[in-house]
Design an enzyme around this catalytic site. Structure first.
Site, PDB file in Angstrom:
ATOM      1  N   HIS A   1       0.822  -1.209   0.000  1.00  0.00           N
ATOM      2  CA  HIS A   1       0.000   0.000   0.000  1.00  0.00           C
ATOM      3  C   HIS A   1       0.856   1.258   0.000  1.00  0.00           C
ATOM      4  O   HIS A   1       2.037   1.245   0.385  1.00  0.00           O
ATOM      5  CB  HIS A   1      -0.922   0.002   1.221  1.00  0.00           C
TER       6      HIS A   1
ATOM      7  N   ARG B   1      -5.927   0.942   4.176  1.00  0.00           N
ATOM      8  CA  ARG B   1      -4.775   1.438   3.425  1.00  0.00           C
ATOM      9  C   ARG B   1      -4.492   0.569   2.205  1.00  0.00           C
ATOM     10  O   ARG B   1      -4.019   1.084   1.183  1.00  0.00           O
ATOM     11  CB  ARG B   1      -3.558   1.588   4.328  1.00  0.00           C
TER      12      ARG B   1
ATOM     13  N   GLU C   1      -1.499  -6.908   7.867  1.00  0.00           N
ATOM     14  CA  GLU C   1      -0.142  -6.721   8.371  1.00  0.00           C
ATOM     15  C   GLU C   1       0.103  -7.637   9.567  1.00  0.00           C
ATOM     16  O   GLU C   1      -0.848  -8.123  10.210  1.00  0.00           O
ATOM     17  CB  GLU C   1       0.039  -5.247   8.769  1.00  0.00           C
TER      18      GLU C   1
ATOM     19  N   HIS D   1       0.668  -5.651   2.785  1.00  0.00           N
ATOM     20  CA  HIS D   1       1.474  -4.878   3.731  1.00  0.00           C
ATOM     21  C   HIS D   1       2.924  -5.339   3.712  1.00  0.00           C
ATOM     22  O   HIS D   1       3.245  -6.406   3.172  1.00  0.00           O
ATOM     23  CB  HIS D   1       0.898  -5.034   5.138  1.00  0.00           C
TER      24      HIS D   1
END
Length: 230
Positions: free
Chosen positions: A9, A60, A87, A182
């Site tokens: 991202h 995100r 993440e 992520h």
């Protein structure tokens, strides 16, 4: 086999603030939005098209994917969200400034938590407001799947079922795939695809907003990969 594109991202507000983010749902910065547009423009320039996209449950990645697909005029393709691409869950470090954590625990210890595949950051408890069991998007997960802390090897263990059960069948059907995730969930994927050792993966940095293109053979093994930067 079609190429697959992996994309971290764009810059988030906590990337900018140097904060451990984990599963905290933070937004993109203006720079992060610009990085997402640039990624989409580069993919368009080089003729990339996609049949399906995958993101985490965190905005995100979702917003980055939307911006990229808008640049490609592909907002209509299906995008599947999965917690398996979230993440790494940083436990009690989540929400803490990294410099402050180094002052509290020591730079060497924080580096160990960040990069050693088997080192656990301090855990939270289920009573902690940061515990994902309080979040409705994770209500379908079992107690065992809801993390209190997570090391990189455990991140890899939850990412791999997504790769084997979802991405590999799509690639075998000759679908063109883009994954927006992520730093650590992609680090786990790259470790698996590139067959990196634990030592090698500790040195791996994945920058925001730069498409990573993987060319795979019929056995879904890496033939080549490169960053799309211009």
């Amino acid at each position: 086999m079609p190429d697959i594109v992996l994309l971290r991202h764009g810059e988030s507000t906590t990337n900018l603030a140097n904060v451990f983010t984990g599963w905290t749902d933070v937004d993109l910065t203006p720079q992060g939005v610009a990085e997402a547009h640039r990624a989409g423009q580069l993919l368009h320039k080089h003729g990339f098209r996609f049949d399906v996209g995958y993101t985490s449950y965190l905005k995100r990645t979702i917003k980055t994917m939307d911006i990229v697909l808008e640049e490609l005029d592909l907002l209509w393709i299906p995008v599947q969200k999965t917690w398996r691409l979230n993440e790494r869950f940083y436990g009690a470090l989540q929400g803490q400034n990294k410099a402050a954590a180094e002052a509290q625990y020591g730079a060497g210890q924080v580096l160990l938590w960040r990069r050693d595949p088997y080192a656990h950051p301090p855990a939270i408890t289920p009573a902690d407001p940061r515990y994902p069991g309080h979040d409705p998007r994770y209500q379908h997960l079992t107690d065992r799947e809801l993390p209190l802390t997570e090391n990189l090897s455990e991140t890899l263990a939850r990412v791999l079922p997504f790769w084997t059960e979802t991405v590999m069948p799509a690639l075998r059907q000759r679908q063109k795939v883009i994954v927006c995730a992520h730093g650590n969930s992609l680090r786990a994927l790259v470790q698996y695809i590139d067959k990196l050792t634990d030592e090698q993966v500790t040195q791996l940095d994945i920058v925001t907003g730069v498409p990573m293109v993987y060319q795979l053979n019929d056995n879904l093994e890496r033939v080549n990969h490169y960053l799309l930067t211009e």
